[in-house]
Motif scaffolding. Structure first.
Motif, PDB file in Angstrom:
ATOM      1  N   PRO A   1      16.888  24.970 -16.827  1.00 57.88           N
ATOM      2  CA  PRO A   1      18.381  25.527 -17.474  1.00 57.88           C
ATOM      3  C   PRO A   1      18.688  25.249 -18.851  1.00 57.88           C
ATOM      4  CG  PRO A   1      18.859  23.716 -16.415  1.00 57.88           C
ATOM      5  CD  PRO A   1      17.218  23.608 -16.258  1.00 57.88           C
ATOM      6  N   ASN A   2      19.635  26.275 -19.321  1.00 57.34           N
ATOM      7  CA  ASN A   2      20.272  26.033 -20.609  1.00 57.34           C
ATOM      8  C   ASN A   2      21.338  24.963 -20.417  1.00 57.34           C
ATOM      9  OD1 ASN A   2      22.277  27.517 -19.497  1.00 57.34           O
ATOM     10  ND2 ASN A   2      21.498  29.189 -21.116  1.00 57.34           N
ATOM     11  N   ASP A   3      22.008  24.376 -21.564  1.00 56.99           N
ATOM     12  CA  ASP A   3      23.116  23.819 -21.500  1.00 56.99           C
ATOM     13  C   ASP A   3      24.365  24.350 -20.724  1.00 56.99           C
ATOM     14  OD1 ASP A   3      22.034  21.883 -23.080  1.00 56.99           O
ATOM     15  OD2 ASP A   3      22.806  22.433 -24.988  1.00 56.99           O
ATOM     16  N   GLU A   4      24.605  25.456 -20.803  1.00 58.52           N
ATOM     17  CA  GLU A   4      25.785  26.131 -20.021  1.00 58.52           C
ATOM     18  C   GLU A   4      25.513  25.789 -18.399  1.00 58.52           C
ATOM     19  OE1 GLU A   4      28.858  30.015 -19.940  1.00 58.52           O
ATOM     20  OE2 GLU A   4      26.807  29.965 -21.155  1.00 58.52           O
TER      21      GLU A   4
ATOM     22  N   GLY B   1      27.177  18.258 -15.610  1.00 57.94           N
ATOM     23  CA  GLY B   1      27.335  17.929 -16.895  1.00 57.94           C
ATOM     24  C   GLY B   1      26.236  17.746 -17.494  1.00 57.94           C
ATOM     25  N   GLU B   2      25.180  17.496 -16.862  1.00 54.71           N
ATOM     26  CA  GLU B   2      23.597  17.347 -17.531  1.00 54.71           C
ATOM     27  C   GLU B   2      23.561  18.342 -18.665  1.00 54.71           C
ATOM     28  OE1 GLU B   2      19.540  15.176 -16.840  1.00 54.71           O
ATOM     29  OE2 GLU B   2      21.682  14.699 -17.018  1.00 54.71           O
ATOM     30  N   LEU B   3      22.823  17.993 -19.761  1.00 53.04           N
ATOM     31  CA  LEU B   3      22.127  18.750 -20.645  1.00 53.04           C
ATOM     32  C   LEU B   3      21.290  19.781 -20.152  1.00 53.04           C
ATOM     33  CD1 LEU B   3      21.594  16.477 -23.654  1.00 53.04           C
ATOM     34  CD2 LEU B   3      23.722  17.972 -23.399  1.00 53.04           C
ATOM     35  N   GLY B   4      21.281  21.004 -20.623  1.00 57.23           N
ATOM     36  CA  GLY B   4      19.946  21.831 -20.320  1.00 57.23           C
ATOM     37  C   GLY B   4      18.637  21.105 -20.922  1.00 57.23           C
ATOM     38  N   LYS B   5      17.468  21.609 -20.826  1.00 55.19           N
ATOM     39  CA  LYS B   5      16.146  21.245 -21.082  1.00 55.19           C
ATOM     40  C   LYS B   5      15.459  22.304 -22.055  1.00 55.19           C
ATOM     41  CE  LYS B   5      12.656  18.307 -19.079  1.00 55.19           C
ATOM     42  NZ  LYS B   5      12.286  17.720 -17.957  1.00 55.19           N
ATOM     43  N   THR B   6      15.647  22.375 -23.011  1.00 48.67           N
ATOM     44  CA  THR B   6      14.646  22.718 -24.133  1.00 48.67           C
ATOM     45  C   THR B   6      13.622  21.658 -24.632  1.00 48.67           C
ATOM     46  OG1 THR B   6      15.741  24.779 -24.640  1.00 48.67           O
ATOM     47  CG2 THR B   6      14.292  23.700 -26.344  1.00 48.67           C
TER      48      THR B   6
ATOM     49  N   PHE C   1       6.165  25.264 -27.952  1.00 45.88           N
ATOM     50  CA  PHE C   1       7.765  25.311 -27.857  1.00 45.88           C
ATOM     51  C   PHE C   1       8.286  25.877 -26.578  1.00 45.88           C
ATOM     52  CE2 PHE C   1      11.856  26.864 -29.543  1.00 45.88           C
ATOM     53  CZ  PHE C   1      12.814  25.708 -29.484  1.00 45.88           C
ATOM     54  N   VAL C   2       8.891  25.135 -25.741  1.00 42.44           N
ATOM     55  CA  VAL C   2       9.256  25.571 -24.487  1.00 42.44           C
ATOM     56  C   VAL C   2      10.606  25.501 -24.243  1.00 42.44           C
ATOM     57  CG1 VAL C   2       8.756  25.333 -21.956  1.00 42.44           C
ATOM     58  CG2 VAL C   2       7.149  24.563 -23.590  1.00 42.44           C
ATOM     59  N   PRO C   3      11.348  26.835 -24.623  1.00 45.25           N
ATOM     60  CA  PRO C   3      12.983  26.763 -24.751  1.00 45.25           C
ATOM     61  C   PRO C   3      13.041  26.747 -23.088  1.00 45.25           C
ATOM     62  CG  PRO C   3      12.011  28.382 -26.286  1.00 45.25           C
ATOM     63  CD  PRO C   3      10.775  27.961 -25.465  1.00 45.25           C
ATOM     64  N   SER C   4      14.388  26.529 -22.765  1.00 42.06           N
ATOM     65  CA  SER C   4      14.877  26.405 -21.623  1.00 42.06           C
ATOM     66  C   SER C   4      14.850  28.171 -21.152  1.00 42.06           C
ATOM     67  CB  SER C   4      16.477  26.126 -21.419  1.00 42.06           C
ATOM     68  OG  SER C   4      17.327  27.191 -22.210  1.00 42.06           O
ATOM     69  N   GLY C   5      14.461  28.076 -19.788  1.00 44.03           N
ATOM     70  CA  GLY C   5      14.344  29.626 -19.140  1.00 44.03           C
ATOM     71  C   GLY C   5      12.761  30.010 -19.334  1.00 44.03           C
ATOM     72  N   THR C   6      11.979  28.964 -19.872  1.00 43.66           N
ATOM     73  CA  THR C   6      10.460  29.335 -19.790  1.00 43.66           C
ATOM     74  C   THR C   6       9.919  28.865 -18.655  1.00 43.66           C
ATOM     75  OG1 THR C   6      10.618  29.208 -22.401  1.00 43.66           O
ATOM     76  CG2 THR C   6       8.287  29.172 -21.108  1.00 43.66           C
ATOM     77  N   VAL C   7       9.231  29.884 -17.859  1.00 44.81           N
ATOM     78  CA  VAL C   7       8.458  29.338 -16.565  1.00 44.81           C
ATOM     79  C   VAL C   7       7.171  28.474 -17.291  1.00 44.81           C
ATOM     80  CG1 VAL C   7       6.959  29.779 -14.723  1.00 44.81           C
ATOM     81  CG2 VAL C   7       9.320  30.995 -15.238  1.00 44.81           C
ATOM     82  N   HIS C   8       6.862  27.328 -16.664  1.00 45.89           N
ATOM     83  CA  HIS C   8       5.542  26.448 -17.455  1.00 45.89           C
ATOM     84  C   HIS C   8       5.358  25.567 -16.451  1.00 45.89           C
ATOM     85  CE1 HIS C   8       9.445  24.243 -18.023  1.00 45.89           C
ATOM     86  NE2 HIS C   8       8.552  23.176 -18.095  1.00 45.89           N
ATOM     87  N   ALA C   9       3.909  24.958 -16.717  1.00 47.89           N
ATOM     88  CA  ALA C   9       3.486  23.773 -16.000  1.00 47.89           C
ATOM     89  C   ALA C   9       2.249  23.309 -16.610  1.00 47.89           C
ATOM     90  CB  ALA C   9       3.022  24.378 -14.591  1.00 47.89           C
ATOM     91  N   LEU C  10       2.294  22.182 -16.998  1.00 43.84           N
ATOM     92  CA  LEU C  10       0.797  21.455 -17.377  1.00 43.84           C
ATOM     93  C   LEU C  10      -0.062  21.485 -16.267  1.00 43.84           C
ATOM     94  CD1 LEU C  10       2.409  18.248 -19.338  1.00 43.84           C
ATOM     95  CD2 LEU C  10       1.343  20.479 -20.280  1.00 43.84           C
TER      96      LEU C  10
ATOM     97  N   ILE D   1      15.340  31.642 -10.483  1.00 47.54           N
ATOM     98  CA  ILE D   1      15.520  33.152 -10.737  1.00 47.54           C
ATOM     99  C   ILE D   1      16.686  33.198 -11.555  1.00 47.54           C
ATOM    100  CG2 ILE D   1      15.795  35.232  -9.650  1.00 47.54           C
ATOM    101  CD1 ILE D   1      14.202  34.220  -6.994  1.00 47.54           C
ATOM    102  N   ASP D   2      17.504  32.416 -11.181  1.00 45.30           N
ATOM    103  CA  ASP D   2      18.867  32.640 -12.066  1.00 45.30           C
ATOM    104  C   ASP D   2      18.625  32.292 -13.604  1.00 45.30           C
ATOM    105  OD1 ASP D   2      20.633  33.221 -10.107  1.00 45.30           O
ATOM    106  OD2 ASP D   2      21.597  31.274  -9.853  1.00 45.30           O
ATOM    107  N   VAL D   3      17.798  31.298 -13.868  1.00 46.34           N
ATOM    108  CA  VAL D   3      17.784  30.751 -15.382  1.00 46.34           C
ATOM    109  C   VAL D   3      16.590  31.201 -15.836  1.00 46.34           C
ATOM    110  CG1 VAL D   3      19.037  28.651 -14.622  1.00 46.34           C
ATOM    111  CG2 VAL D   3      16.414  28.538 -14.577  1.00 46.34           C
ATOM    112  N   SER D   4      15.540  31.937 -15.232  1.00 51.79           N
ATOM    113  CA  SER D   4      14.133  32.244 -15.910  1.00 51.79           C
ATOM    114  C   SER D   4      14.610  33.487 -16.942  1.00 51.79           C
ATOM    115  CB  SER D   4      13.032  32.684 -14.984  1.00 51.79           C
ATOM    116  OG  SER D   4      12.814  31.502 -14.229  1.00 51.79           O
TER     117      SER D   4
END
Length: 316
Positions: free
Chosen positions: A98-101, A109-114, A165-174, A214-217
């Protein structure tokens, strides 16, 4: 402050982890399923401890609270960055952050994750999952519900030295056979979309977070641009990967002796190859592959000597 803060890494066992952190960095890992080295961290799930000097035994989180001057008086309740090394011995779950908001509202209150990844090493023919093919939220949800992962998930080839670069909202996996250095916001919030129906040691499948995913992608997916710009200076080649509101990241390849100026609020460094010496006002600090340190505010002029490669990051 004219002394670097060398940090003792924290290790996290993961279902997908392996032994590369021991084999390649000579770390004393807790098991053969060690997935993460939390190298520079103030997060409560794995806070780094200063190894020596006047702040020996203090965590980065404690210094952030008690000695904000070391970080240029930067504002914020929490130390903003987290540096990790990840050993993907097998595939990680397909996930999104998710993003910060959204995190502030839904994750106490956790930060988002970019985040971003520098590929230290990977097996020949390795791939990663980066993005998806859905053009609408409905199409995304339908493919998830039906398990149409092959047509939904985008796979991209990777090789050592690549940067993503993997901004919040990016579907990803190593994916299997990948060793990466990750620079990210100081957050431990992950929404799993798919986990290959794996079971843990107790025979349970790991929790999925479909609705939140689904909400944050970001739909449709957008590739985050990376414009790698390199410059040569005496004794060093610097490759600048990304500037964002969350962090800036560079690779420093030192060959010989190179002089620098630490003029940021603070800088984080991880040595990913080679060895050498950090010199400051007559003080010599040996550094080698696997070392992690912070150069605090006011560190100013210093030099690096040897044959070594570092990843540097900071937030302004």
């Amino acid at each position: 402050m004219n002394q670097p803060l060398f940090l003792k890494p924290i290790f996290q066992e993961r279902i997908w982890g392996g032994t590369a952190l021991r084999d390649q960095f000579d770390y004393n890992i807790p098991s053969d399923h060690t997935g993460e080295c939390w190298a520079i961290s103030a997060h409560p799930n794995g806070p780094s401890v200063v190894e020596d000097g006047p702040f020996s035994g203090k965590t980065v989180a404690e210094l952030w609270e008690e000695r904000r001057d070391l970080f240029g008086g930067m504002k914020g309740e929490v130390f903003p960055l987290l540096t990790k090394i990840l050993d993907a011995s097998t595939d990680l779950s397909v996930q999104v952050h998710p993003n910060d908001e959204y995190a502030r509202i839904n994750e106490n209150g956790e930060l988002g994750k970019t985040e971003c990844w520098y590929i230290i090493d990977c097996k020949q023919g390795a791939e990663m999952i980066y993005g998806h093919t859905a053009q609408s939220k409905k199409e995304f949800a339908d493919k998830v519900e039906k398990g149409e992962w092959t047509s939904l998930l985008r796979r991209v080839p990777i090789q050592p030295g690549d940067f993503f670069f993997v901004p919040s909202g990016t579907v990803h996996a190593l994916c299997e056979g990948t060793l990466v250095l990750e620079t990210q916001q100081s957050s431990d919030t992950t929404y799993r979309v798919y986990d290959y129906d794996r079971i843990d040691a107790e025979g349970n499948k790991r929790e999925l977070h479909i609705e939140k995913s689904i909400d944050v992608s970001t739909i449709p997916h957008v590739d985050a641009p990376v414009e790698s710009i390199s410059r040569e200076m005496n004794g060093v080649r610097i490759t600048h990967f990304v500037d964002s509101s969350f962090f800036s990241v560079e690779k420093w390849e030192v060959s010989g002796t190179a002089d620098f100026q630490q003029n940021k609020p603070f800088m984080l460094f991880s040595v990913i190859d080679g060895e050498g010496v950090l010199k400051k006002e007559g003080k010599h600090s040996p550094i080698k592959r696997g070392a992690h340190f912070i150069l605090p505010n006011g560190f100013d002029e210093f030099s690096l000597e040897g044959q070594l490669t570092l990843i540097a990051s900071w937030k302004e």
